[in-house]
Design a protein around this motif. Structure first.
Motif, PDB file in Angstrom:
ATOM      1  N   TYR A  50       5.455  62.121  75.619  1.00 33.24           N
ATOM      2  CA  TYR A  50       5.810  62.866  76.898  1.00 33.24           C
ATOM      3  C   TYR A  50       6.191  61.743  77.862  1.00 33.24           C
ATOM      4  O   TYR A  50       5.602  60.718  77.929  1.00 33.24           O
ATOM      5  N   SER A  51       7.289  61.771  78.651  1.00 29.35           N
ATOM      6  CA  SER A  51       7.786  61.179  79.745  1.00 29.35           C
ATOM      7  C   SER A  51       8.131  61.799  80.905  1.00 29.35           C
ATOM      8  O   SER A  51       8.227  62.915  80.768  1.00 29.35           O
ATOM      9  N   PRO A  52       8.131  61.068  81.971  1.00 30.22           N
ATOM     10  CA  PRO A  52       8.500  62.009  83.232  1.00 30.22           C
ATOM     11  C   PRO A  52       9.559  62.722  83.340  1.00 30.22           C
ATOM     12  O   PRO A  52       9.995  63.589  83.920  1.00 30.22           O
ATOM     13  N   ASP A  53      10.744  62.283  82.264  1.00 27.79           N
ATOM     14  CA  ASP A  53      12.085  62.921  82.180  1.00 27.79           C
ATOM     15  C   ASP A  53      11.916  64.437  81.563  1.00 27.79           C
ATOM     16  O   ASP A  53      12.824  65.240  81.668  1.00 27.79           O
ATOM     17  N   ASP A  54      10.755  64.561  80.886  1.00 26.68           N
ATOM     18  CA  ASP A  54      10.487  65.858  80.321  1.00 26.68           C
ATOM     19  C   ASP A  54       9.943  66.787  81.114  1.00 26.68           C
ATOM     20  O   ASP A  54       9.472  68.086  80.713  1.00 26.68           O
ATOM     21  N   ALA A  55       9.495  66.332  82.525  1.00 29.59           N
ATOM     22  CA  ALA A  55       8.875  67.270  83.381  1.00 29.59           C
ATOM     23  C   ALA A  55       9.535  68.526  83.571  1.00 29.59           C
ATOM     24  O   ALA A  55       8.751  69.766  83.345  1.00 29.59           O
ATOM     25  N   LEU A  56      11.151  68.613  83.840  1.00 27.82           N
ATOM     26  CA  LEU A  56      11.692  69.742  83.919  1.00 27.82           C
ATOM     27  C   LEU A  56      11.723  70.824  82.893  1.00 27.82           C
ATOM     28  O   LEU A  56      11.152  71.899  82.974  1.00 27.82           O
ATOM     29  N   LEU A  78       0.943  61.467  75.883  1.00 26.72           N
ATOM     30  CA  LEU A  78       0.772  62.965  75.438  1.00 26.72           C
ATOM     31  C   LEU A  78       1.851  62.793  74.070  1.00 26.72           C
ATOM     32  O   LEU A  78       3.019  62.637  74.502  1.00 26.72           O
ATOM     33  N   TYR A  79       1.360  63.176  72.905  1.00 29.79           N
ATOM     34  CA  TYR A  79       2.508  63.086  71.911  1.00 29.79           C
ATOM     35  C   TYR A  79       2.812  64.471  71.434  1.00 29.79           C
ATOM     36  O   TYR A  79       1.853  65.187  70.940  1.00 29.79           O
ATOM     37  N   PHE A  80       3.961  64.755  71.342  1.00 35.30           N
ATOM     38  CA  PHE A  80       4.424  66.171  70.878  1.00 35.30           C
ATOM     39  C   PHE A  80       4.778  65.932  69.209  1.00 35.30           C
ATOM     40  O   PHE A  80       5.802  65.493  68.947  1.00 35.30           O
ATOM     41  N   TYR A  81       3.874  66.700  68.613  1.00 36.86           N
ATOM     42  CA  TYR A  81       4.100  66.471  66.986  1.00 36.86           C
ATOM     43  C   TYR A  81       5.318  67.313  66.672  1.00 36.86           C
ATOM     44  O   TYR A  81       6.194  66.813  65.761  1.00 36.86           O
ATOM     45  N   LEU A  82       5.566  68.634  67.070  1.00 38.52           N
ATOM     46  CA  LEU A  82       6.804  69.376  66.918  1.00 38.52           C
ATOM     47  C   LEU A  82       8.133  68.554  67.244  1.00 38.52           C
ATOM     48  O   LEU A  82       9.208  68.564  66.589  1.00 38.52           O
ATOM     49  N   ASP A  83       8.237  67.920  68.201  1.00 45.14           N
ATOM     50  CA  ASP A  83       9.352  67.287  68.769  1.00 45.14           C
ATOM     51  C   ASP A  83       9.360  65.663  68.306  1.00 45.14           C
ATOM     52  O   ASP A  83      10.318  64.988  68.450  1.00 45.14           O
TER      53      ASP A  83
END
Length: 459
Positions: free
Chosen positions: A30-36, A21-26
């Motif tokens: 997406y990576s598991p570290d972004d879960a929180l 999943l690609y976040f265009y604004l960021d």
């Protein structure tokens, strides 16, 4: 997405299917570290959406409390919305007034619907005005000038539009032009209430006469051959309180017969409405007659030599239980073995007393024979218990056989054949049964009188 549960579910499916999943604004994946952090954002987004939904509902309710905007739908009869104002539709207001006048004379909704057709009133699609439409018009206080608001609201949690409790409804009297007077509206609704009396049943639930759940496995399968409407299952109660169940054409239930009923004396008969293409003259069918016909069909279709389902089922059941004679032979064999062991102990004792066997050998042999005798006795008791249990099972099988034979000839045959019926075409002189596993079968109808009907199967 403004739903935390859906967000986590989406992420879980994403990882399982090895997708990115690609976040265009960021500008990153997406990576598991972004879960929180994404979980916190999802919670905040959902809370914002919930607050927004609450504010919108509050704004709607405040606007409805002031009565600044009256909402009517395109299905509302008798009114139009012009320049945000509700105006009377002169063409339809005459129909509304006629409905209330007839209702105040204690005419039912079905009769009023036929009267509307006779006077040339049709719905906006050019069809007949349904009695449900007449009922909703009579019940709607809008026609006496009272608008009821805050009836529905949007539930954020369930994502559905739900009905509010009556305590939350908002009434605005004389807010729209009245089509009928308040006295006429009250009279029409009071008479309708009298025809639909509520009562408290034995289980302390409030029930309303006329609200019946008459669903059956044949519901929707019986079709009128004259008007192509389905047959409805209805319960009729006579003056003595005896109930009878009938299958009637829906068009007859809603519009009555096309031709007048000559059985009723002339003085007590209600005036018949000669409405073209209204009502149905097809036959009524008693449910008990229909069930008996099903049983006869089941006999002719399913009960054939070599195809006795009951016998096959009982045979399988008996095979599963077993035969008590096998346990009897086993018991006799064990008893014979026990007698031999007892005779061997007696012989051993005689030889010991004759000093032909030493003490130690005697005790060893005697102990061995005694153990075998105890084991044989235990086995005999086990076989006797099994034989007793089997005897009880055989007795139960005989009871089951009697019970099944008592009901198979009717209930099971009727219920089974209903499952295979796809459609029943009903005509005044013939019924045509369509099955899923055979060709259609015709049944001739012979009307003896208005109480009795004979059926003859044509195979």
């Amino acid at each position: 997405m403004r739903n935390t549960k859906e967000w986590y579910f989406f992420i879980d499916r994403l990882v399982q299917n090895d997708k990115k999943l690609y976040f265009y604004l960021d500008r990153k994946f997406y990576s598991p570290d972004d879960a929180l952090i994404t979980g916190i954002k999802a919670i905040l987004a959902e809370d914002f959406s919930r607050s927004l939904s609450k504010n919108i509902n509050n704004a709607h309710r405040k606007r409805q409390e002031t009565g600044s905007s009256i909402v009517i739908t395109s299905k509302t009869w008798g009114y139009d919305k012009k320049n945000k104002q509700v105006a009377v539709n002169e063409k339809e207001s005459g129909m509304i007034q006629f409905i209330y006048e007839m209702a105040s004379l204690n005419y039912g909704t079905r009769t009023i619907a036929k009267m509307l057709q006779e006077k040339g009133y049709y719905n906006r699609n050019g069809g007949k005005i349904a009695e449900q439409t007449v009922r909703r018009i009579i019940r709607n206080p809008l026609y006496k000038g009272t608008a009821v608001m805050n009836v529905l609201h949007r539930n954020f949690e369930t994502k559905r539009t739900e009905r509010n409790s009556r305590e939350k409804w908002i009434y605005h009297e004389h807010i729209v032009p009245a089509i009928v007077s308040e006295e006429l509206w009250e009279t029409a609704n009071r008479l309708m209430d009298q025809r639909s009396l509520s009562f408290v049943s034995g289980d302390f639930k409030v029930k309303v006469t006329g609200s019946k759940k008459n669903a059956d496995s044949l519901t929707g399968k019986i079709v009128c051959g004259l008007c192509q409407n389905t047959y409805w299952r209805r319960t009729s109660v006579n003056a003595k309180g005896a109930a009878s169940v009938y299958w009637d054409c829906r068009e007859y239930v809603r519009r009555g017969r096309k031709t007048k009923n000559n059985r009723t004396p002339e003085g007590s008969r209600k005036p018949q409405l000669d409405v073209k293409d209204s009502g149905c003259d097809n036959i009524h069918i008693k449910e008990k007659d229909m069930d008996h016909l099903m049983y006869e069909l089941a006999e002719k279709l399913y009960v054939k030599p070599g195809n006795d389902i009951l016998s096959a089922a009982l045979c399988i059941l008996k095979q599963a239980v077993g035969d008590s004679s096998e346990y009897e032979s086993a018991e006799e064999s064990l008893k014979g073995e026990l007698e031999k062991l007892s005779a061997s102990r007696d012989t051993l004792l005689d030889r010991y007393l004759e000093n032909k066997i030493a003490d130690d050998i005697y005790h060893i042999k005697d102990s061995s024979l005694k153990t075998k005798m105890n084991e044989t006795e235990q086995e005999i008791l086990r076989v006797q218990n099994l034989k007793r249990e089997l005897s009880n099972q055989e007795e139960r099988i005989r009871e089951i056989e009697k019970e099944i034979k008592a009901i198979t000839d009717y209930e099971l045959s009727v219920n089974d054949i209903k499952k295979h019926i796809e459609k029943i075409d009903v005509y005044p002189d013939i019924l045509i049964f369509h099955f899923d596993n055979s060709d259609h079968i015709s049944v001739k109808v012979q009307k003896k009188n208005y109480r009795k009907t004979d059926f003859h199967i044509c195979l």
